[in-house]
Write an enzyme that holds these catalytic residues in place. Structure first.
Site, PDB file in Angstrom:
ATOM      1  N   TYR A   1       0.835  -1.200   0.000  1.00  0.00           N
ATOM      2  CA  TYR A   1       0.000   0.000   0.000  1.00  0.00           C
ATOM      3  C   TYR A   1       0.873   1.254   0.000  1.00  0.00           C
ATOM      4  O   TYR A   1       0.579   2.226  -0.704  1.00  0.00           O
ATOM      5  CB  TYR A   1      -0.934  -0.012   1.217  1.00  0.00           C
ATOM      6  CG  TYR A   1      -1.951  -1.123   1.172  1.00  0.00           C
ATOM      7  CD1 TYR A   1      -3.176  -0.959   0.524  1.00  0.00           C
ATOM      8  CD2 TYR A   1      -1.698  -2.357   1.775  1.00  0.00           C
ATOM      9  CE1 TYR A   1      -4.117  -1.980   0.477  1.00  0.00           C
ATOM     10  CE2 TYR A   1      -2.626  -3.389   1.726  1.00  0.00           C
ATOM     11  CZ  TYR A   1      -3.830  -3.189   1.075  1.00  0.00           C
ATOM     12  OH  TYR A   1      -4.744  -4.211   1.022  1.00  0.00           O
TER      13      TYR A   1
ATOM     14  N   ASN B   1     -12.639  -0.112  -5.576  1.00  0.00           N
ATOM     15  CA  ASN B   1     -12.333  -0.430  -6.981  1.00  0.00           C
ATOM     16  C   ASN B   1     -13.534  -1.103  -7.652  1.00  0.00           C
ATOM     17  O   ASN B   1     -13.917  -2.216  -7.282  1.00  0.00           O
ATOM     18  CB  ASN B   1     -11.109  -1.355  -7.033  1.00  0.00           C
ATOM     19  CG  ASN B   1     -10.763  -1.779  -8.450  1.00  0.00           C
ATOM     20  OD1 ASN B   1     -11.202  -1.196  -9.431  1.00  0.00           O
ATOM     21  ND2 ASN B   1      -9.957  -2.823  -8.552  1.00  0.00           N
TER      22      ASN B   1
ATOM     23  N   HIS C   1      -5.790  -6.859  -6.532  1.00  0.00           N
ATOM     24  CA  HIS C   1      -5.273  -8.068  -5.877  1.00  0.00           C
ATOM     25  C   HIS C   1      -3.748  -8.044  -5.794  1.00  0.00           C
ATOM     26  O   HIS C   1      -3.154  -8.808  -5.030  1.00  0.00           O
ATOM     27  CB  HIS C   1      -5.737  -9.321  -6.625  1.00  0.00           C
ATOM     28  CG  HIS C   1      -5.278  -9.392  -8.050  1.00  0.00           C
ATOM     29  ND1 HIS C   1      -5.931  -8.743  -9.077  1.00  0.00           N
ATOM     30  CD2 HIS C   1      -4.218 -10.034  -8.622  1.00  0.00           C
ATOM     31  CE1 HIS C   1      -5.311  -8.990 -10.219  1.00  0.00           C
ATOM     32  NE2 HIS C   1      -4.261  -9.767  -9.961  1.00  0.00           N
TER      33      HIS C   1
END
Length: 213
Positions: free
Chosen positions: A130, A153, A162
């Site tokens: 992230y 998303n 993913h």
């Protein structure tokens, strides 16, 4: 094989409502729904829960929806791209990505920036944290906001949320469930390894798509 069209006025779009249609893709993960209009794909709905057992090898076949001349071009392109992703990943680089037409992708925001950065910069078989994605999107202190962008998303797999994992290496959460996320990461890793052994190139998104305004 399965396909169907469901006209539906989408009040979320703003301005002139879109006439939505749906096509169903029977994938190795289960029944996926693709919603969109002539201007682009609005949403991909993943199966409600993955039935894959932990550690299962990805199956080598999938059933794509039947081609239908009445489907908008973005939906046909999306179904073709997803079928290639599951069955022949090396071919996705030569396929056009469909136009995307969800409001979230047409509104100037950090979430939009994060999603487009993920689509364009994080390739097949790769993974980023992230924090790394926040850096790529131009704000390294916004890792928490990146997590929110992943949760919102609307077009998973094509916009590959993913591939965003925790800094610890743990796969983290996913809208389709942790097992589905692990399956997708393993699917990509195995095919990338096969391509490397065969001297081929890993598939990369074709950048001829656009977000319809």
């Amino acid at each position: 094989m399965a396909s169907r069209m469901v006209p539906k006025v989408n009040s979320k779009q703003g301005g002139s409502p879109c006439q939505e249609k749906q096509v169903v893709l029977l994938s190795p993960l289960g029944r996926m729904e693709i919603w969109g209009c002539d201007k682009g794909v609005h949403e991909i709905k993943l199966p409600k829960a993955s039935l894959l057992p932990r550690g299962a090898e990805p199956p080598g076949a999938c059933e794509a929806c039947e081609a239908c001349e009445e489907l908008p071009e973005p939906l046909r392109q999306c179904a073709a791209w997803l079928r290639a992703y599951f069955c022949e990943p090396a071919s996705t680089g030569s396929l056009p990505l469909p136009a995307l037409h969800h409001p979230l992708l047409r509104t100037d925001s950090f979430t939009r920036q994060v999603l487009w950065t993920l689509l364009n910069d994080v390739k097949f078989g790769e993974a980023v944290s992230y924090k790394q994605l926040a850096d790529l999107a131009g704000n390294g202190r916004a890792a928490r906001a990146v997590g929110g962008a992943m949760r919102s998303n609307p077009i998973p797999i094509i916009i590959p949320c993913h591939r965003v994992i925790r800094s610890s290496g743990d796969s983290g959460s996913y809208g389709g469930g942790q097992l589905m996320k692990e399956w997708l990461l393993r699917h990509e890793r195995l095919h990338k390894e096969k391509l490397a052994q065969g001297g081929g190139r890993s598939p990369a998104p074709a950048h001829g798509h656009g977000s319809s305004a």
